[in-house]
Design a protein around this motif. Structure first.
Motif, short mmCIF file in Angstrom:
data_model
loop_
_atom_site.label_atom_id
_atom_site.label_comp_id
_atom_site.label_asym_id
_atom_site.label_seq_id
_atom_site.Cartn_x
_atom_site.Cartn_y
_atom_site.Cartn_z
N ALA A 1 0.81 -1.22 0.00
CA ALA A 1 0.00 0.00 0.00
C ALA A 1 0.85 1.27 0.00
N GLN A 2 2.20 1.12 0.12
CA GLN A 2 3.11 2.27 0.17
C GLN A 2 2.74 3.22 1.32
N LEU A 3 2.62 2.63 2.52
CA LEU A 3 2.31 3.38 3.74
C LEU A 3 3.43 3.14 4.75
N ALA A 4 3.61 4.11 5.64
CA ALA A 4 4.64 3.95 6.67
C ALA A 4 4.29 4.77 7.90
N ARG A 5 4.94 4.43 9.01
CA ARG A 5 4.85 5.23 10.23
C ARG A 5 6.10 4.98 11.06
N TYR A 6 6.47 5.99 11.83
CA TYR A 6 7.58 5.86 12.76
C TYR A 6 7.09 5.12 14.00
N ILE A 7 7.85 4.10 14.41
CA ILE A 7 7.50 3.39 15.64
C ILE A 7 8.59 3.54 16.69
N GLY A 8 9.65 4.25 16.34
CA GLY A 8 10.73 4.54 17.27
C GLY A 8 11.78 5.43 16.63
N GLU A 9 12.36 6.32 17.43
CA GLU A 9 13.41 7.22 16.95
C GLU A 9 14.37 7.50 18.09
N GLY A 10 15.60 7.87 17.76
CA GLY A 10 16.54 8.25 18.81
C GLY A 10 17.93 8.53 18.28
N ASP A 11 18.78 8.97 19.19
CA ASP A 11 20.18 9.26 18.85
C ASP A 11 21.02 8.00 18.82
N THR A 12 20.48 6.90 19.36
CA THR A 12 21.16 5.61 19.32
C THR A 12 20.19 4.56 18.78
N ARG A 13 20.74 3.47 18.33
CA ARG A 13 19.90 2.38 17.85
C ARG A 13 19.02 1.84 18.98
N GLU A 14 19.59 1.77 20.16
CA GLU A 14 18.84 1.26 21.32
C GLU A 14 17.63 2.15 21.61
N GLU A 15 17.81 3.46 21.53
CA GLU A 15 16.68 4.38 21.74
C GLU A 15 15.60 4.17 20.68
N ALA A 16 16.01 4.01 19.43
CA ALA A 16 15.05 3.85 18.33
C ALA A 16 14.30 2.53 18.43
N GLU A 17 14.90 1.53 19.08
CA GLU A 17 14.23 0.25 19.23
C GLU A 17 13.16 0.27 20.32
#
Length: 138
Positions: free
Chosen positions: A93-109
């Motif tokens: 469907a070419q859709l997306a959403r952010y489910i995590g963000e951060g300055d480190t990979r651990e934060e984004a997870e």
């Protein structure tokens, strides 16, 4: 040979002098410890985002998600520093959403407290570029 190895250590360590932890001389053997600043497993697959030409982007992982969607971890490195984004993507469907963000990979997870709804892509955006790179890899 030692000068070449030391030169490589300096390059890997971000153009700084190697520390004692990075280099240990054990007689004729020279062993080098990996630099924690740039783990090899985080090299990822580079891709470009037309809306942000001065930054470098890397696709770090593509994992299966719910309902046929994929979960994608990306890294952006630019003049403002390095950041990580975790997105849920619906390739069909070419859709997306952010489910995590951060300055480190651990934060984004870490799960976002309010990820919002899946949304259509904006042509040329960094998410648009990430979706195309990730969907081509799945």
């Amino acid at each position: 040979m030692r000068a070449l190895v030391i030169g490589l250590v300096v390059l890997v360590a971000g153009c700084s002098e190697p520390s004692n932890e990075q280099m240990m001389n054990t007689g004729n053997d020279l062993s080098i410890a990996a630099s924690p600043a740039a783990p090899l497993e985080e090299a990822g697959t580079p891709y470009s985002a037309p809306a942000d030409p001065n930054a470098t982007y890397s696709l770090l992982s593509v994992k299966p998600g719910k309902g046929g969607n994929i979960i994608v971890m990306t890294r952006r490195a630019g003049s403002s520093g390095t950041s990580y984004s975790n997105r849920e993507i619906d390739c069909s469907a070419q859709l997306a959403r952010y489910i995590g963000e951060g300055d480190t990979r651990e934060e984004a997870e870490q799960p976002s407290p309010n990820p919002g709804d899946m949304a259509p892509l904006v042509e040329g955006s960094s998410t648009h570029a990430a979706v195309h790179a990730a969907c081509a890899k799945r």
